[in-house]
Design a protein around this motif. Structure first.
Motif, PDB file in Angstrom:
ATOM      1  N   GLU A   1      12.970  11.817  17.249  1.00  0.00           N
ATOM      2  CA  GLU A   1      14.353  11.690  16.357  1.00  0.00           C
ATOM      3  C   GLU A   1      14.015  10.677  15.009  1.00  0.00           C
ATOM      4  N   LYS A   2      14.571  10.737  13.811  1.00  0.00           N
ATOM      5  CA  LYS A   2      14.678   9.968  13.015  1.00  0.00           C
ATOM      6  C   LYS A   2      16.046   9.166  13.067  1.00  0.00           C
ATOM      7  N   ARG A   3      15.902   8.057  13.151  1.00  0.00           N
ATOM      8  CA  ARG A   3      16.990   6.888  13.244  1.00  0.00           C
ATOM      9  C   ARG A   3      16.797   5.703  12.402  1.00  0.00           C
ATOM     10  N   PHE A   4      15.735   5.517  11.825  1.00  0.00           N
ATOM     11  CA  PHE A   4      15.586   4.188  10.970  1.00  0.00           C
ATOM     12  C   PHE A   4      15.959   3.036  11.605  1.00  0.00           C
ATOM     13  N   GLY A   5      14.966   2.835  12.789  1.00  0.00           N
ATOM     14  CA  GLY A   5      15.492   1.666  13.681  1.00  0.00           C
ATOM     15  C   GLY A   5      15.264   0.343  13.075  1.00  0.00           C
ATOM     16  N   LEU A   6      15.649  -0.625  13.846  1.00  0.00           N
ATOM     17  CA  LEU A   6      15.633  -2.272  13.250  1.00  0.00           C
ATOM     18  C   LEU A   6      14.430  -2.729  13.867  1.00  0.00           C
ATOM     19  N   GLU A   7      13.566  -2.216  14.526  1.00  0.00           N
ATOM     20  CA  GLU A   7      12.273  -2.956  15.116  1.00  0.00           C
ATOM     21  C   GLU A   7      11.658  -3.597  14.006  1.00  0.00           C
ATOM     22  N   GLY A   8      11.443  -4.821  14.425  1.00  0.00           N
ATOM     23  CA  GLY A   8      10.622  -5.674  13.544  1.00  0.00           C
ATOM     24  C   GLY A   8      11.913  -6.830  12.926  1.00  0.00           C
TER      25      GLY A   8
ATOM     26  N   HIS B   1      20.176   2.737   5.195  1.00  0.00           N
ATOM     27  CA  HIS B   1      20.100   3.482   6.537  1.00  0.00           C
ATOM     28  C   HIS B   1      19.332   2.576   7.671  1.00  0.00           C
ATOM     29  N   ARG B   2      18.444   1.476   7.060  1.00  0.00           N
ATOM     30  CA  ARG B   2      17.771   0.941   8.525  1.00  0.00           C
ATOM     31  C   ARG B   2      18.534  -0.071   9.206  1.00  0.00           C
ATOM     32  N   GLY B   3      18.715   0.393  10.723  1.00  0.00           N
ATOM     33  CA  GLY B   3      19.345  -0.527  11.318  1.00  0.00           C
ATOM     34  C   GLY B   3      20.800  -0.006  11.296  1.00  0.00           C
ATOM     35  N   ARG B   4      21.148   0.864  10.659  1.00  0.00           N
ATOM     36  CA  ARG B   4      22.635   1.104  10.721  1.00  0.00           C
ATOM     37  C   ARG B   4      23.256   1.529  11.857  1.00  0.00           C
ATOM     38  N   LEU B   5      22.524   2.414  12.839  1.00  0.00           N
ATOM     39  CA  LEU B   5      23.207   2.741  14.259  1.00  0.00           C
ATOM     40  C   LEU B   5      23.292   1.533  15.019  1.00  0.00           C
ATOM     41  N   ASN B   6      22.091   0.532  14.908  1.00  0.00           N
ATOM     42  CA  ASN B   6      22.484  -0.710  15.801  1.00  0.00           C
ATOM     43  C   ASN B   6      23.689  -1.606  15.191  1.00  0.00           C
ATOM     44  N   VAL B   7      23.738  -1.644  13.814  1.00  0.00           N
ATOM     45  CA  VAL B   7      24.986  -2.407  13.333  1.00  0.00           C
ATOM     46  C   VAL B   7      26.244  -1.646  13.848  1.00  0.00           C
TER      47      VAL B   7
ATOM     48  N   HIS C   1       8.235   4.394   7.605  1.00  0.00           N
ATOM     49  CA  HIS C   1       9.503   4.442   7.060  1.00  0.00           C
ATOM     50  C   HIS C   1      10.541   4.820   8.059  1.00  0.00           C
ATOM     51  N   ASN C   2      10.303   5.791   8.712  1.00  0.00           N
ATOM     52  CA  ASN C   2      10.990   6.647   9.810  1.00  0.00           C
ATOM     53  C   ASN C   2      10.149   6.736  11.088  1.00  0.00           C
ATOM     54  N   GLU C   3      10.583   6.980  11.936  1.00  0.00           N
ATOM     55  CA  GLU C   3       9.692   7.085  13.451  1.00  0.00           C
ATOM     56  C   GLU C   3       8.853   8.192  13.498  1.00  0.00           C
ATOM     57  N   MET C   4       8.760   8.969  12.514  1.00  0.00           N
ATOM     58  CA  MET C   4       7.836  10.005  12.550  1.00  0.00           C
ATOM     59  C   MET C   4       6.862   9.787  11.447  1.00  0.00           C
ATOM     60  N   ASP C   5       6.779   8.613  10.753  1.00  0.00           N
ATOM     61  CA  ASP C   5       5.883   8.405   9.432  1.00  0.00           C
ATOM     62  C   ASP C   5       4.853   7.358  10.061  1.00  0.00           C
TER      63      ASP C   5
END
Length: 1023
Positions: free
Chosen positions: A275-282, A311-317, A513-517
């Motif tokens: 799934e795309k989630r634009f995670g904060l890893e890094g 969008h990057r890290g938004r779910l974590n925030v 850029h996203n988890e599938m990229d």
């Protein structure tokens, strides 16, 4: 601003031939008193160190000597004694016996010491060199700071070391120093804090401390700031030895926050790997960074923080900063989750949130709002600023001590998007300032697939912030303690100076850029290093274990504790069957709707006013309510004309607006009108701010003198920006439904530079985010023969985006049909032909039980058209906004004789009526004005069509056929009449440009459309 002359300038030579002059001068009032000094002329060679570049240093030494002669080196003590005693600068270099004032005989006793001068010269030069060295580190030390956690790229895109930074001992020669000088002790200037409690240090230690302050994991850019107090404040925060210390408790809190940030992303990756989630890893350190800013701000009195981010890290925030329930986040990944009937919704990494909770560090209430945003990076910046300004306004926070904003940015967008610059330029304007924003840049050192060396021309992505003198703190995100320290300083800066500040988190993006990229396609070397990179949580945990701050079992227990929280929330998320977008609302309006979010009624009261109120507002609008206030003679004539209109119980366009605004202010509705030149009005018709012709900056706003307990009226000329200012006003309107917020374009076509705000926020905002907004756009529109620019406000664009179906006739018998139409639409589009209708639609905007954006195409020539007037009778109690103004002339008396029914909107009505009179066709042609284009008034137009059963139907517009309203109106009119009759077109032919640039051509086109409209045989061959 007056600058003091430096001590150096006072003893600098004028010319070699001039004679000695004695100058006595008093220093302006300050903490230190200034003593008279001698000013001499002497050859330049006699005083080589007294150049402009060294003057600040000499001045500092001099004032220090005045306070305490023992605080400076002995050589300086002798020099200043001699100078004050009357010695020429050349002889003052020596070390003579102290002289009594005015005693020149003693100078001869100084002559035997002449041979000592070279060593004194060298000492002075070396001190000046050390001061230059210190300044070099303060200015350019950030260029050699170790900022990249990957160690492969220089954050400033330049691998060279500035020549004045001491990277090796041979560079000392740049300053005229040598390796043998490293152990010499030098007096420290007042512009550095590296000495701590010491006033002098060996050169070796000076360099070491400067490197510790400016060349480690923090890079500080601040020396461009032109305020000495602010520069000194920053120096003290970063130069003071040992200042960056954390208690063990603070370190454990930091570790726990890193655990939550890291394990949240790992949990999502385990459960939904595809799934795309634009995670904060890094950049997991972002979460403790934001919490630190919020903690420190809360400690300093802030109780409301409004945030905007990409969008990057938004779910974590949302999960770990805002504290959104985890199950509400996790259920968003369930493909079987049904959408509630609340609109289109949006993807999970665009949604916002509003939450009030206790801040555990300060034990104070804190409200956090994360504004929903589109994919358009940085578009939310001005929206956040506007909402922040509104919240400050409503709680009386005139200094930004209670409400603040935090904006998150990506490095590529921060450097590349012009809206960042527009937003920065609002930061210190009186009607737009939010008294400081903390900007946090998640600097991945990449933009999607673009290398930063291809993405910006500036050294850093943050250089745009320099235009407003905002300090910029670059920090290596793999050093969590450095990040926390910088965030504390940033929050303190904002609290102290109420100015913007930037924290640049130099990090990396572990995935694409996203988890599938797949990032290895374009950045192979970077991602080879990233694959080997140890996560920051592991690094920091190992550090704390080695320091004995925590032990391994405690660390593992912290991880398992959060993992358990996630698993339990995941189990609960399976019970969620329906996704309610309203649970993600970023700007709730308590009390405005019912508890389930519905309007409290589905009706709208009359928008009319009593005659007393109309007369009172008109009287104030035509006067100057302040004594001894001289206005311009031309304005006196305008006010006199207004007064005559009021006596005649009539209003023009400017007075109608005045009546609407003034009456709403009486009802406690705040009004804010913003845009370019709105105070006077582009066409010099409004004049809401009067200027005293004799006193600079003395102004009067009569609208604020209407009633004793009225709401305040804010009218403010904006910067020359559309995108930024419209976004700001949209954000302002988000905060409260009990305000009329208007943005006026200087000319209607200028809205196209704000198209992103219109397309992504205003048009679909409620559908995407269940967020109603009552913003009003005033767009001057009309074909006046002034050329392609400034003619058209592009109504076709707004009408194309309306959400009503042109092929479906709604239920016209429905109760409150007109209000239900308004409730179901995404925005309201009107083009009023009378001042009275303009008055009513403005009042209706507030009296409705819900909020919708209102687009008004406002006139230009009609502002002064003698026929564009409205009687008070059409504005009294019981009157309403007219969605359609039917024919009320002779044609309406004998509808069976009418051969053509013309539909139109706006200014062209006056051209049509003039032509009808000229052709004596008042009984053959009826003209019906559609004032509200969307939602389309099917019910009223059906009545009009039925009234004229034998009439041809034609739509007439002054715009070109492929523009304007025709493509919107025609199918809806056809639906209204069940496609029983054709709807013909009278207007200009299709064209690429909105209007001609030739006046004659303009008039020819106008006459052609009028000929078509009134030629009853025009459409016979087309039938």
């Amino acid at each position: 601003m007056f600058h003091l002359r430096t001590c150096a300038s006072k003893i600098r030579p004028l010319t070699a031939s001039q004679t000695v002059k004695k100058v006595s001068q008093n220093r302006p009032a300050a903490a230190r008193t200034f003593q008279p000094v001698q000013c001499y002329t002497a050859p330049v060679a006699a005083e080589p160190f007294l150049s402009g570049t060294s003057s600040n240093y000499v001045e500092e030494m001099y004032y220090a000597w005045l306070e305490n002669p023992k605080s400076v080196h002995k050589s300086w003590d002798i020099f200043f004694r001699n100078t004050n005693a009357g010695a020429t600068p050349g002889t003052a270099y020596q070390s003579p016996l102290p002289l009594s004032q005015g005693s020149f005989s003693a100078i001869t006793r100084a002559q035997p010491l002449v041979e000592a001068q070279p060593s004194v010269d060298k000492l002075v030069e070396d001190h000046l060199a050390v001061q230059s060295l210190i300044r070099a580190y303060q200015i350019r030390g950030h260029h050699v700071a170790q900022l990249d956690p990957l160690g492969i790229l220089d954050a400033d895109l330049d691998s060279s070391v500035p020549a004045d930074i001491i990277s090796s001992t041979d560079k000392l020669g740049f300053y005229g120093l040598h390796e043998s000088d490293l152990d010499k002790v030098f007096h420290l200037p007042t512009t550095t804090f590296i000495g701590g409690t010491e006033s002098a240090l060996p050169l070796r230690e000076i360099i070491r401390r400067l490197e510790m302050a400016y060349c480690q994991h923090i890079g500080v850019e601040f020396m461009f700031i032109n305020d000495l107090e602010q520069c000194q404040w920053i120096r003290q925060k970063f130069e003071t030895p040992g200042i960056m210390q954390f208690t063990n408790e603070e370190k454990r809190t930091l570790l726990a926050r890193l655990v939550r940030s890291t394990r949240f992303e790992e949990f999502l990756q385990r459960k939904w790997s595809s799934e795309k989630r634009f995670g904060l890893e890094g950049c997991e350190v972002l979460i403790p960074a934001l919490k630190t800013i919020i903690d420190k701000s809360s400690e300093n009195g802030v109780d409301y923080v409004i945030m905007g981010m990409p969008h990057r890290g938004r779910l974590n925030v949302l999960a770990n900063v805002i504290r959104k329930e985890l199950e509400q986040i996790f259920c968003q990944f369930d493909s079987k989750l049904e959408a509630a009937d609340e609109g289109s919704g949006d993807v999970k990494y665009h949604l916002g949130m509003y939450h009030r909770r206790i801040n555990r560090v300060t034990d104070r209430n804190i409200t956090l709002s994360l504004v929903a945003n589109p994919s358009h990076l940085e578009a939310a910046d001005p929206v956040v600023m506007g909402k922040t300004k509104a919240e400050q306004f409503y709680c009386g926070d005139t200094e930004g001590k209670k409400v603040m904003s935090i904006l998150l940015h990506g490095d590529a967008a921060f450097a590349g998007q012009g809206i960042v610059y527009e937003t920065f330029h609002l930061s210190d304007l009186p009607s737009y300032t939010t008294h400081g924003t903390v900007h946090v840049v998640v600097n991945n050192q990449i933009g999607f697939t673009t290398d930063p060396r291809m993405a910006r021309s500036s050294p850093y992505p943050t250089d745009v912030a320099r235009v407003v003198n905002a300090p910029i703190f670059h920090v290596n995100s793999d050093d969590p303690e450095a990040v926390m320290y910088v965030c504390n300083v940033a929050a303190e800066w904002r609290s102290t100076f109420h100015k913007d500040v930037v924290v640049d988190l130099v990090c990396y993006r572990r995935n694409g850029h996203n988890e599938m990229d797949e990032p290895m396609f374009t950045q192979p070397l970077m991602y080879k290093q990233i694959r080997k990179q140890k996560p920051v949580l592991q690094k920091y945990a190992e550090l704390l274990v080695s320091q004995g701050v925590v032990n391994q079992p405690e660390y593992e227990e912290e991880i398992s504790k959060y993992d358990k929280i996630c698993e339990e929330a995941f189990a609960r998320s399976k019970d969620e069957k329906i996704l309610h977008i309203k649970h993600w609302l970023d700007s709730p309006w308590p009390g405005f709707f019912t508890l389930d979010g519905q309007p409290r009624s589905m009706s709208c009261p009359s928008t009319g006013l009593t005659e007393d109120i109309l007369m009172h507002i008109g009287t104030v609008a035509s006067s100057v309510p302040v004594e001894n206030f001289t206005i311009h003679g031309g304005l006196s004539r305008i006010l006199k004309t207004r007064g005559e209109l009021v006596k005649n119980r009539t209003v023009d366009w400017a007075l109608a607006e005045y009546m609407a605004f003034g009456s709403l202010l009486k009802e406690g509705i705040h009004i804010r009108l913003s845009g370019q030149d709105v105070e006077r009005g582009t066409f010099s018709h409004r004049h809401h701010v009067l200027h005293d012709q004799n006193v600079d900056k003395r102004t009067c706003i009569p609208m604020n003198h209407l009633w004793p307990n009225q709401a305040p009226y804010t009218v403010c000329n904006s910067s020359l920006s559309e995108y930024g200012v419209l976004g700001f006003e949209l954000g302002f309107a988000m905060a409260s439904p009990n305000a009329l917020v208007l943005w006026e374009a200087q000319f209607g076509d200028f809205h196209n530079t704000a198209q992103c705000i219109i397309d992504q926020f205003i048009c679909p905002g409620q559908a995407k985010w269940v967020r109603q907004n009552g913003i009003v756009l005033l767009l001057p529109h009309g074909m006046e023969g002034m050329g392609p620019e400034h003619s058209s406000a592009r109504p076709e664009r707004f009408l194309q985006m309306c959400n009503d179906d042109p092929d479906v006739l709604p239920d016209l018998e429905e109760a409150n049909f007109d209000i239900n139409q308004l409730y179901d639409c995404n925005w309201v589009v009107v083009n009023c032909s009378t001042p009275g209708n303009f008055f009513h639609v403005l009042r209706r905007q507030i009296l409705l039980p819900f909020r919708k954006p209102l687009i008004i195409f406002t006139p230009k020539s009609l502002l002064r058209h003698p026929e564009a007037r409205t009687s008070f009778d059409e504005m009294l109690p019981g009157t309403h906004f007219q969605r359609v103004i039917p024919e009320n002339g002779p044609a309406s008396q004998n509808p069976e004789n009418v051969k053509r029914l013309l539909f139109c909107t706006g200014k062209v009505y006056y051209d049509l009526t003039r032509e009808r009179v000229a052709r004596n066709m008042a009984e053959e042609v009826a003209i019906t004005r559609i004032e509200q284009l969307s939602p389309f008034p099917f019910d009223l137009l059906l009545k009009e069509v039925k009234k004229y059963p034998y009439a041809e139907l034609a739509w007439c517009q002054e715009e070109h056929k492929n523009q304007g309203y025709y493509d919107y109106v025609k199918p809806r009119l056809r639906t209204t009449i069940s496609r029983a009759r054709p709807v013909w077109y009278a207007g200009r032919d299709p064209a690429a440009a909105p209007a001609t640039g030739n006046k004659k051509t303009h008039l020819t086109e106008l006459q052609r459309l009028l000929d078509t409209a009134f030629n009853l045989d025009a459409f016979k061959n087309l039938a």
